[in-house]
Design a protein around this motif. Structure first.
Motif, PDB file in Angstrom:
ATOM      1  N   ARG A  15       0.964  -1.207  -0.068  1.00 24.66           N
ATOM      2  CA  ARG A  15      -0.070  -0.123  -0.067  1.00 24.66           C
ATOM      3  C   ARG A  15       1.077   1.294   0.125  1.00 24.66           C
ATOM      4  NH1 ARG A  15      -0.905   3.316   4.364  1.00 24.66           N
ATOM      5  NH2 ARG A  15      -2.759   4.504   4.319  1.00 24.66           N
ATOM      6  N   ASP A  16       1.977   1.302   0.762  1.00 22.21           N
ATOM      7  CA  ASP A  16       2.829   2.433   0.922  1.00 22.21           C
ATOM      8  C   ASP A  16       3.509   2.755  -0.426  1.00 22.21           C
ATOM      9  OD1 ASP A  16       1.890   3.073   3.707  1.00 22.21           O
ATOM     10  OD2 ASP A  16       3.229   1.352   4.337  1.00 22.21           O
ATOM     11  N   PHE A  17       4.079   1.804  -0.851  1.00 24.22           N
ATOM     12  CA  PHE A  17       4.737   1.991  -2.330  1.00 24.22           C
ATOM     13  C   PHE A  17       3.611   2.233  -3.430  1.00 24.22           C
ATOM     14  CE2 PHE A  17       6.003   0.411  -6.559  1.00 24.22           C
ATOM     15  CZ  PHE A  17       7.164   1.008  -6.555  1.00 24.22           C
ATOM     16  N   GLN A  18       2.845   1.776  -3.203  1.00 24.66           N
ATOM     17  CA  GLN A  18       1.697   2.069  -4.346  1.00 24.66           C
ATOM     18  C   GLN A  18       1.246   3.781  -4.272  1.00 24.66           C
ATOM     19  OE1 GLN A  18      -1.326  -0.625  -4.317  1.00 24.66           O
ATOM     20  NE2 GLN A  18      -0.424  -2.025  -5.600  1.00 24.66           N
ATOM     21  N   LEU A  19       0.984   4.185  -2.927  1.00 24.56           N
ATOM     22  CA  LEU A  19       0.668   5.337  -2.811  1.00 24.56           C
ATOM     23  C   LEU A  19       1.547   6.458  -3.015  1.00 24.56           C
ATOM     24  CD1 LEU A  19      -1.466   5.434   0.686  1.00 24.56           C
ATOM     25  CD2 LEU A  19      -2.124   6.036  -1.685  1.00 24.56           C
ATOM     26  N   LEU A  20       3.041   6.021  -2.845  1.00 25.29           N
ATOM     27  CA  LEU A  20       4.076   6.689  -2.989  1.00 25.29           C
ATOM     28  C   LEU A  20       4.302   6.957  -4.721  1.00 25.29           C
ATOM     29  CD1 LEU A  20       6.562   8.520  -1.958  1.00 25.29           C
ATOM     30  CD2 LEU A  20       7.831   6.434  -1.907  1.00 25.29           C
ATOM     31  N   TRP A  21       4.189   5.907  -5.027  1.00 26.74           N
ATOM     32  CA  TRP A  21       4.204   5.903  -6.806  1.00 26.74           C
ATOM     33  C   TRP A  21       3.079   6.810  -7.440  1.00 26.74           C
ATOM     34  CZ3 TRP A  21       1.750   4.382 -11.361  1.00 26.74           C
ATOM     35  CH2 TRP A  21       2.847   4.127 -12.500  1.00 26.74           C
ATOM     36  N   LEU A  22       2.099   6.577  -6.955  1.00 23.59           N
ATOM     37  CA  LEU A  22       0.797   7.173  -7.591  1.00 23.59           C
ATOM     38  C   LEU A  22       1.188   8.838  -7.263  1.00 23.59           C
ATOM     39  CD1 LEU A  22      -2.321   5.099  -6.550  1.00 23.59           C
ATOM     40  CD2 LEU A  22      -1.232   5.539  -9.109  1.00 23.59           C
ATOM     41  N   ALA A  23       1.521   9.338  -5.930  1.00 25.22           N
ATOM     42  CA  ALA A  23       1.804  10.520  -5.770  1.00 25.22           C
ATOM     43  C   ALA A  23       2.816  11.098  -6.293  1.00 25.22           C
ATOM     44  CB  ALA A  23       2.016  10.668  -4.115  1.00 25.22           C
ATOM     45  N   GLN A  24       3.905  10.238  -6.814  1.00 26.51           N
ATOM     46  CA  GLN A  24       5.036  11.039  -7.714  1.00 26.51           C
ATOM     47  C   GLN A  24       4.645  10.888  -8.876  1.00 26.51           C
ATOM     48  OE1 GLN A  24       5.841  12.401  -4.421  1.00 26.51           O
ATOM     49  NE2 GLN A  24       7.379  12.756  -5.902  1.00 26.51           N
ATOM     50  N   GLN A 135      12.990   2.498   2.720  1.00 26.97           N
ATOM     51  CA  GLN A 135      11.962   2.394   3.947  1.00 26.97           C
ATOM     52  C   GLN A 135      10.674   1.748   3.702  1.00 26.97           C
ATOM     53  OE1 GLN A 135      13.171   6.656   4.853  1.00 26.97           O
ATOM     54  NE2 GLN A 135      12.575   5.821   6.935  1.00 26.97           N
ATOM     55  N   VAL A 136      10.254   1.691   2.398  1.00 21.63           N
ATOM     56  CA  VAL A 136       9.043   0.998   2.195  1.00 21.63           C
ATOM     57  C   VAL A 136       8.865  -0.026   1.382  1.00 21.63           C
ATOM     58  CG1 VAL A 136       7.754   3.283   2.449  1.00 21.63           C
ATOM     59  CG2 VAL A 136       8.541   2.770   0.151  1.00 21.63           C
ATOM     60  N   VAL A 137      10.043  -0.461   0.575  1.00 20.16           N
ATOM     61  CA  VAL A 137      10.110  -1.586   0.115  1.00 20.16           C
ATOM     62  C   VAL A 137      11.678  -2.433   0.738  1.00 20.16           C
ATOM     63  CG1 VAL A 137       9.172  -0.844  -2.030  1.00 20.16           C
ATOM     64  CG2 VAL A 137      11.594  -0.968  -1.851  1.00 20.16           C
ATOM     65  N   THR A 138      11.583  -3.703   0.566  1.00 14.80           N
ATOM     66  CA  THR A 138      12.812  -4.625   1.152  1.00 14.80           C
ATOM     67  C   THR A 138      13.696  -4.289   0.089  1.00 14.80           C
ATOM     68  OG1 THR A 138      12.097  -6.476  -0.352  1.00 14.80           O
ATOM     69  CG2 THR A 138      10.967  -6.356   1.997  1.00 14.80           C
ATOM     70  N   LEU A 190       0.054  11.481  -0.485  1.00 13.66           N
ATOM     71  CA  LEU A 190       1.270  11.359   0.460  1.00 13.66           C
ATOM     72  C   LEU A 190       0.976  11.320   1.974  1.00 13.66           C
ATOM     73  CD1 LEU A 190       3.594  14.070  -1.301  1.00 13.66           C
ATOM     74  CD2 LEU A 190       4.020  11.430  -1.041  1.00 13.66           C
ATOM     75  N   LEU A 191      -0.139  12.121   2.380  1.00 13.70           N
ATOM     76  CA  LEU A 191      -0.615  12.056   3.714  1.00 13.70           C
ATOM     77  C   LEU A 191      -0.813  10.620   4.350  1.00 13.70           C
ATOM     78  CD1 LEU A 191      -2.938  15.233   3.854  1.00 13.70           C
ATOM     79  CD2 LEU A 191      -0.786  15.024   5.044  1.00 13.70           C
ATOM     80  N   PHE A 192      -1.044   9.721   3.345  1.00 14.33           N
ATOM     81  CA  PHE A 192      -1.697   8.330   3.720  1.00 14.33           C
ATOM     82  C   PHE A 192      -0.385   7.361   3.573  1.00 14.33           C
ATOM     83  CE2 PHE A 192      -5.564  10.456   2.900  1.00 14.33           C
ATOM     84  CZ  PHE A 192      -6.401   9.975   4.283  1.00 14.33           C
ATOM     85  N   VAL A 193       0.748   7.752   3.301  1.00 18.40           N
ATOM     86  CA  VAL A 193       2.098   6.960   2.951  1.00 18.40           C
ATOM     87  C   VAL A 193       2.589   6.815   4.507  1.00 18.40           C
ATOM     88  CG1 VAL A 193       4.013   6.600   2.164  1.00 18.40           C
ATOM     89  CG2 VAL A 193       2.249   7.555   0.550  1.00 18.40           C
ATOM     90  N   ARG A 194       2.763   5.518   4.766  1.00 17.18           N
ATOM     91  CA  ARG A 194       3.789   5.313   6.049  1.00 17.18           C
ATOM     92  C   ARG A 194       5.029   5.128   5.699  1.00 17.18           C
ATOM     93  NH1 ARG A 194      -0.614   0.542   7.636  1.00 17.18           N
ATOM     94  NH2 ARG A 194       0.322   0.062   5.530  1.00 17.18           N
ATOM     95  N   ILE A 195       5.889   6.049   6.026  1.00 20.13           N
ATOM     96  CA  ILE A 195       7.345   5.799   5.872  1.00 20.13           C
ATOM     97  C   ILE A 195       7.915   5.921   7.364  1.00 20.13           C
ATOM     98  CG2 ILE A 195       9.556   7.144   4.863  1.00 20.13           C
ATOM     99  CD1 ILE A 195       7.789   8.381   2.766  1.00 20.13           C
TER     100      ILE A 195
END
Length: 422
Positions: A15-24, A135-138, A190-195
């Motif tokens: 979820r966090d990578f997908q949100l970060l990817w969509l945001a960017q 920090q959001v992917v291995t 980005l507000l919903f991305v957990r980093i």
């Protein structure tokens, strides 16, 4: 140095990578909409072509000047907060200009301020996002994640350039209004991305002022002292400079030859199309090829393909060559960025990314200048061959460099090298 230690969640369910990817992705679209719209608006407001050049120079100059401080911010403060604030500021800047233009009160000074804000925000975004990725992917997922980011850049370039031109053709305010909406959506995602919080230095320390310059240049010193990072960064910067020169020369020569601008645009857009295809394969190839093989193959491929563009005036052939070159780029980017992140401690990732970004921005500024100078003072084909010769430099450097030849991709080979205080 590794990413999440828990059981790896596939990127398709991360979820966090997908949100970060969509945001960017929204951020990339916005950036390229602006790159198309601002020179058109600058000339419309001033009737001076040089006004557009001044804006571009200032935006790039701000990115260069703020590059290293932005890396320090990414290593000292909450990276998610940096991304959120940068996107929100961009939304306000673009929105204010859209309103002013809608009210027929737009001015060149207002556009100048927006360009400076854009440059500052992009400078802050680049190291924060790149440092946050591990920090959001291995660690094992980094190649695929970076390849998807490369694909995102291609989508942003193709979509943003097209969208910006179409919207500006409808009304001057529309591209900037669209950018404001895109940046608001980016901020929301980005507000919903957990980093996870990283381990930055305590900035309240009494010796923080005395340590400012050593800390500011920590990423640059790590990069220059680390043999593997030094050579792969040099290869990346040199190929960016050479290809930037070649692309500029090609566009100028095609224009002088009377090739319609629409055809030139389609041919150059093939770069993005090829890159999109290459990005789908880059992650898989990066895992099975040694770094030396993947980087050298791309550099030699670019060096051998680009001279073909000096030997043909057929735009279809040129488009195919650009597509092939574009398809190679994601493999090199994925390899270079993966090892840059893996070989760098978390507390230095923002500053190392910023240092690389500074070098890349210098190459991006010098490349078009070199290409235009060659076109100005040498015949067309000679200029193209001269630019192609520049691409031989990183290819030969990679082929002859013993550090890169010996590097298998295992980080323990580089332990203890290039140590810098974090």
């Amino acid at each position: 140095m590794s990413g999440r230690s828990a059981t790896a969640v596939p990127l398709s369910r991360n979820r966090d990578f997908q949100l970060l990817w969509l945001a960017q992705t929204g951020s990339e679209l916005s950036q390229h909409v602006f790159l198309i719209a601002y020179p058109l608006l600058a000339v419309a407001l001033t009737d001076l072509p040089i006004a557009a050049g001044l804006l571009g120079f200032l935006a790039t100059g701000v990115q260069l000047a703020f590059g290293l401080p932005a890396g320090l911010l990414a290593d000292r403060y909450d990276r998610r907060l940096i991304l959120v604030l940068a996107s929100a500021v961009r939304a306000l800047a673009h929105g204010s200009l859209a309103v002013a233009l809608w009210l027929d009160a737009g001015s060149y000074l207002h556009l100048l301020v927006v360009a400076i804000v854009e440059g500052l925000a992009l400078a802050a975004i680049f190291p924060a996002e790149e440092a946050a990725l591990p920090q959001v992917v291995t660690t094992g997922q980094l190649p695929d994640a970076i390849a998807l980011n490369t694909a995102r850049s291609s989508v942003g370039q193709m979509g943003g350039n097209s969208l910006g031109g179409v919207l500006y053709g409808l009304t001057r305010a529309l591209p900037f209004a669209a950018n404001a909406v895109l940046q608001l959506l980016t901020t929301l995602a980005l507000l919903f991305v957990r980093i996870p919080r990283h381990h930055g230095r305590d900035t309240s320390s009494v010796d923080s002022a005395r340590r400012f310059w050593p800390e500011l240049t920590g990423g640059l010193r790590w990069l220059l002292r680390h043999p593997t990072l030094r050579v792969i960064t040099a290869c990346g910067v040199l190929v960016n400079l050479g290809f930037g020169a070649f692309l500029t020369a090609f566009i100028l020569i095609a224009n002088a030859a009377g090739v319609p601008s629409g055809q030139v645009g389609v041919v150059v857009a093939m770069l993005g199309g090829g890159a999109l295809v290459g990005a789908l394969l880059a992650g898989r190839l990066q895992r099975v090829l040694r770094p030396y093989v993947s980087i050298s193959a791309v550099l030699w491929g670019a060096a051998l393909l680009t001279p073909l563009l000096a030997l043909t005036s057929n735009m279809v052939v040129a488009g195919v060559v650009f597509a092939l070159v574009g398809a190679l780029v994601p493999l090199a980017n994925t390899t270079i960025i993966t090892y840059q992140l893996v070989l760098t401690p978390d507390g230095l990732r923002g500053r190392v990314s910023a240092a690389v970004g500074v070098f890349d921005n210098v190459a991006a500024a010098l490349g078009p200048l070199v290409g235009s100078v060659l076109v100005q003072f040498t015949p067309g084909r000679t200029a193209l061959f001269g630019c192609a010769a520049l691409l031989l430099v990183p290819a030969v450097l990679a082929a002859l460099n013993r550090t890169l030849r010996r590097f298998s991709g295992h980080t323990e080979e580089d332990d203890g090298k290039g140590e810098v205080t974090v």
